[in-house]
Design an enzyme around this catalytic site. Sequence first.
Site, short mmCIF file in Angstrom:
data_model
loop_
_atom_site.label_atom_id
_atom_site.label_comp_id
_atom_site.label_asym_id
_atom_site.label_seq_id
_atom_site.Cartn_x
_atom_site.Cartn_y
_atom_site.Cartn_z
CG ASP A 209 -0.22 -0.15 2.54
OD1 ASP A 209 1.00 -0.36 2.53
OD2 ASP A 209 -0.88 -0.05 3.59
CG ASP A 287 6.15 -2.06 12.96
OD1 ASP A 287 5.77 -2.93 13.77
OD2 ASP A 287 5.35 -1.25 12.43
C1 UD1 Z 1 1.50 -1.45 10.23
C2 UD1 Z 1 2.59 -0.66 9.56
C3 UD1 Z 1 3.43 -1.59 8.70
C4 UD1 Z 1 3.98 -2.74 9.53
C5 UD1 Z 1 2.86 -3.42 10.28
C6 UD1 Z 1 3.41 -4.49 11.21
C7 UD1 Z 1 2.17 1.67 9.02
C8 UD1 Z 1 1.57 2.62 8.09
N1 UD1 Z 1 2.04 0.35 8.71
O1 UD1 Z 1 0.72 -2.10 9.27
O2 UD1 Z 1 4.50 -0.91 8.08
O3 UD1 Z 1 4.61 -3.69 8.70
O4 UD1 Z 1 2.10 -2.46 11.02
O5 UD1 Z 1 3.62 -4.13 12.48
O6 UD1 Z 1 2.75 2.06 10.00
N2 UD1 Z 1 0.27 -8.45 5.42
C9 UD1 Z 1 0.68 -9.76 5.38
N3 UD1 Z 1 -0.07 -10.72 6.00
C10 UD1 Z 1 -1.21 -10.43 6.67
C11 UD1 Z 1 -1.63 -9.09 6.72
C12 UD1 Z 1 -0.86 -8.12 6.09
O7 UD1 Z 1 1.72 -10.06 4.79
O8 UD1 Z 1 -1.86 -11.35 7.18
C13 UD1 Z 1 1.13 -7.43 4.78
C14 UD1 Z 1 0.38 -6.41 3.93
O9 UD1 Z 1 0.28 -6.86 2.62
C15 UD1 Z 1 1.26 -5.20 4.06
C16 UD1 Z 1 1.89 -5.32 5.45
O10 UD1 Z 1 1.73 -6.67 5.81
O11 UD1 Z 1 2.29 -5.23 3.10
C17 UD1 Z 1 1.22 -4.39 6.46
O12 UD1 Z 1 -0.14 -4.65 6.49
P1 UD1 Z 1 -1.26 -3.52 6.51
O13 UD1 Z 1 -2.58 -4.17 6.42
O14 UD1 Z 1 -0.93 -2.45 5.54
O15 UD1 Z 1 -1.13 -2.99 7.99
P2 UD1 Z 1 -0.67 -1.60 8.62
O16 UD1 Z 1 -1.64 -1.27 9.65
O17 UD1 Z 1 -0.37 -0.60 7.60
MN MN Z 2 -0.32 -0.47 5.59
#
Ligand code: UD1
Ligand code: MN
Length: 442
Positions: A209, A287
């Site tokens: 994203d 993170d």
């Molecule tokens: C937030 C952080 C992100 C961090 C995550 C983990 C921000 C804006 N975002 O995620 O950088 O990595 O916390 O602590 O601060 N994903 C998977 N498997 C899943 C769910 C999601 O691989 O089951 C991937 C998504 O494709 C994406 C990433 O993990 O690339 C983060 O997921 P997202 O849904 O964007 O969560 P944020 O709340 O943005």
């Molecule tokens: Mn995100």
Amino acid sequence: MRLNIKKLTIFVGCLVFLWILISYASVIEVPKTSSYKNAAVEIENRIIRLQQKMDEQIAESNRLLEKVKKLRKTDNDINEGEEEENAKDMEVLQHVAQPILPVLVIACDRVTVKRCLDNLVKFRPSKETFPIIVSQDCGHNATYEVIKSYTTLDSSISVVRQPDLSEIVLPRVKVKFRGYYKIARHYKFALNHVFETLGHEAVIIVEDDLDISPDFFEYFLGTYPLLLKDHTLWCISAWNDNGKMEVIDMSRPDLLHRTDFFPGLGWVLRREMWLTLAPKWPAAFFDDWLRNPVNIDGKACIRPEISRTYSFGKIGVSKGLFFDIHLRNIQLNMEYVEFTKLNLTYLLKENYDDALVQKVYNLPEMTAEEVASGVSGNNAVRVMYSNAKTYQRAAKKLGLMDDFRSGVPRTAYRGIVTCFVRGRRVFLAPDYDWTKYYPTWG
Ligand code: UD1
Ligand code: MN
């Protein structure tokens, strides 16, 4: 150095040989008008002169050789373990000259990964330098189809699927954090894939994203040598946690900083560092885990004044509130900066730390209130804080994020947070001798 001695010796040798040739040629050419006796004397004189010149030449060569040897010796004295140092320099040169920085895209179940991939493809200056590897978690077929539509057309784009889709068993209180557990599991798999299976030296990590700036690749290409050279750095991030228009200097897209707070959101990690992280990789909140100085050996990251990524993921694991109050307003840089042509050595620890402290503590002091609502000006100032509370009060007043992770304020470097408010550079700095962060803050 070794190369120079060799070259020098060959060069001097050639000179001497040439000289002898020329001189002998003229000796053999006996003047016709002289008598044989005169000619013999003349030849003898010439040979003597030649001998003298040769002696001088040899003496000069020896002097040069001595000089070179002395220089080498001082070099050795400065860099203990010359061999090791040489090997390191070679490594640096090799990587700088021809780095391969694959882009790892972390994807799950959002078909909007298309937007991310489109931008990567659009701004990517070279397929060879920046192959794209999409790692997909979640087993979502529609998303997989979108990714496939890129990989079938372009061999520099590949996809791998996270194979372990099992539910993670958690106690009831932690169930709401399941997403964070899955993300951490996915990252571990994806990074192992990049470093172990594919054997890459470094990787640029982005999430599905994220938008990128036009100079996203140039930014990493230009800063990568810092990561190789400065072993007190462990990452380079494209993100400024305090990247809102009101608190950054929009006229300085070239400006970069060091930070103790891992920004994430578009970042470079080296294999060397991954090998130290992998065995202790956390089960969740990776993170925040990387924001604990203990886990990263107290090392720092590079971050830009103006972000090179933008998050458009309102719907995600952490839900939309954080997005609306914060992420939405982060400024994405649009001005292309040729980072590979800039001198970035000011970011090396040895040039940065003392200079920063010197500068900050020689600035006039102001309160956060004065900066935020007093007479504006363009002179840099220092705003002091003494504890977590006064830090938070000042940060809030200035329009900065006021939270901590493991006691580290966002964007802080050695306790100092810098921003740009109403035309002036501001440094939020401790009013005591900073030595460490306090995990109890926040
Ligand atoms: C937030 C952080 C992100 C961090 C995550 C983990 C921000 C804006 N975002 O995620 O950088 O990595 O916390 O602590 O601060 N994903 C998977 N498997 C899943 C769910 C999601 O691989 O089951 C991937 C998504 O494709 C994406 C990433 O993990 O690339 C983060 O997921 P997202 O849904 O964007 O969560 P944020 O709340 O943005
Ligand atoms: Mn995100």
